[in-house]
Design a protein around this motif. Structure first.
Motif, short mmCIF file in Angstrom:
data_model
loop_
_atom_site.label_atom_id
_atom_site.label_comp_id
_atom_site.label_asym_id
_atom_site.label_seq_id
_atom_site.Cartn_x
_atom_site.Cartn_y
_atom_site.Cartn_z
N GLY A 251 85.49 48.14 -15.37
CA GLY A 251 86.95 48.16 -15.22
C GLY A 251 87.43 48.24 -13.78
O GLY A 251 88.23 47.42 -13.34
N TRP A 252 86.93 49.23 -13.03
CA TRP A 252 87.38 49.40 -11.64
C TRP A 252 86.87 48.26 -10.77
O TRP A 252 87.53 47.86 -9.82
N PHE A 253 85.70 47.72 -11.11
CA PHE A 253 85.19 46.58 -10.37
C PHE A 253 86.12 45.38 -10.54
O PHE A 253 86.50 44.73 -9.57
N HIS B 203 76.36 45.34 -8.31
CA HIS B 203 75.55 46.46 -8.78
C HIS B 203 75.72 47.68 -7.88
O HIS B 203 75.74 48.81 -8.36
N ARG B 204 75.87 47.44 -6.58
CA ARG B 204 76.10 48.57 -5.67
C ARG B 204 77.46 49.19 -5.92
O ARG B 204 77.63 50.40 -5.82
N PHE B 205 78.47 48.34 -6.24
CA PHE B 205 79.80 48.87 -6.52
C PHE B 205 79.76 49.74 -7.78
O PHE B 205 80.33 50.82 -7.82
N ARG C 27 87.75 53.85 -8.14
CA ARG C 27 89.21 53.85 -8.36
C ARG C 27 89.95 53.74 -7.03
O ARG C 27 90.93 53.01 -6.92
N ILE C 28 89.46 54.44 -6.00
CA ILE C 28 90.11 54.37 -4.68
C ILE C 28 90.05 52.93 -4.14
O ILE C 28 91.04 52.41 -3.63
N ILE D 182 92.58 50.80 -6.05
CA ILE D 182 93.96 51.08 -5.64
C ILE D 182 94.23 50.48 -4.26
O ILE D 182 95.30 49.89 -4.02
N MET D 183 93.25 50.58 -3.35
CA MET D 183 93.44 49.99 -2.01
C MET D 183 93.57 48.47 -2.10
O MET D 183 94.45 47.88 -1.45
N ALA D 184 92.71 47.83 -2.88
CA ALA D 184 92.77 46.37 -3.01
C ALA D 184 94.10 45.95 -3.59
O ALA D 184 94.76 45.02 -3.09
N PHE D 185 94.53 46.64 -4.65
CA PHE D 185 95.81 46.30 -5.27
C PHE D 185 96.96 46.56 -4.30
O PHE D 185 97.86 45.73 -4.16
#
Ligand SMILES: [Zn+2]
Length: 153
Positions: free
Chosen positions: A57-59, A117-119, A128-129, A132-135
Motif C-alpha cells: 500500500g505505502w509503496f 524490496h528494500r522499500f 508512510r512518511i 506523504i512526502m511524495a504526495f
C-alpha cells in the motif's frame, strides 16, 4: 543447530512425512518423500519460508505520483517537440522546468520499482512518511501549476 545439506534434507523429509504436498514444478505428490529430489521431474527440492500478503500500500502510494509525473513529462515532451517542429518556438521556461521535474520524478519511480524490496523492508511508519512526502511534493507542484494557468488567463 545444523546447517548442512543433510540437515536440510532431513527437515524436508520430516516435513513431507504424512503430508500431501505437490512438487512446485510438476505437481507430483511428494508425500513420504525420502530424498530431496522429486521422483517425477528429478528437480532438487528445498524447504523454505515464504511471506503471505506482503503489504504494498505505502509503496504504491509513494510510486504512483512519480510514475504519473514521468508519464506526464513524456506527453509534455511530445508537445514541446511538436511546437519546435511546427515553428511555434520553444516552450516557456515554466513548461521546460515542469518537464524536467517530471522526468526526474519518473526516474525516481523507476528506481523505486527496481528497489521495491528494500522499500518494503522499511518500517511502515517510514514508508508512510515517504508516501506523504511524495504526495505532498506532487500535489504542491500541481496546485502551483493550476494557479499559474489561472493567472495566465
Ligand atoms: Zn517435480
Amino acid at each position: 543447530m545444523t546447517d548442512t545439506k543433510e540437515g536440510d534434507t532431513g527437515r524436508l523429509v520430516e516435513f513431507l512425512q504424512d503430508r500431501d504436498t505437490p512438487c512446485p514444478l510438476c505437481g507430483y505428490n511428494l508425500r513420504n518423500l525420502t530424498d530431496d529430489v522429486c521422483p517425477e521431474c528429478s528437480q532438487n527440492l528445498c524447504l523454505t519460508i515464504g511471506v503471505h500478503n506482503v503489504r504494498f500500500g505505502w509503496f504504491l502510494a509513494t510510486v504512483t505520483p512519480s510514475l504519473f509525473s514521468g508519464i506526464a513529462a513524456v506527453l509534455i515532451l511530445i508537445f514541446i517537440l511538436a511546437a519546435l517542429v511546427t515553428g511555434a518556438g520553444l516552450a516557456p521556461p515554466v513548461i521546460l522546468i515542469l518537464a524536467l521535474f517530471g522526468f526526474a520524478s519518473g526516474v525516481v519511480a523507476l528506481v523505486l520499482i527496481i528497489r521495491r524490496h528494500r522499500f518494503i523492508q522499511l518500517r511502515p511508519r517510514v514508508q508512510r512518511i515517504w508516501a506523504i512526502m511524495a504526495f505532498g511534493i506532487h500535489a504542491t507542484l500541481l496546485l502551483g501549476l493550476f494557479l499559474l494557468v489561472l493567472a495566465a488567463l
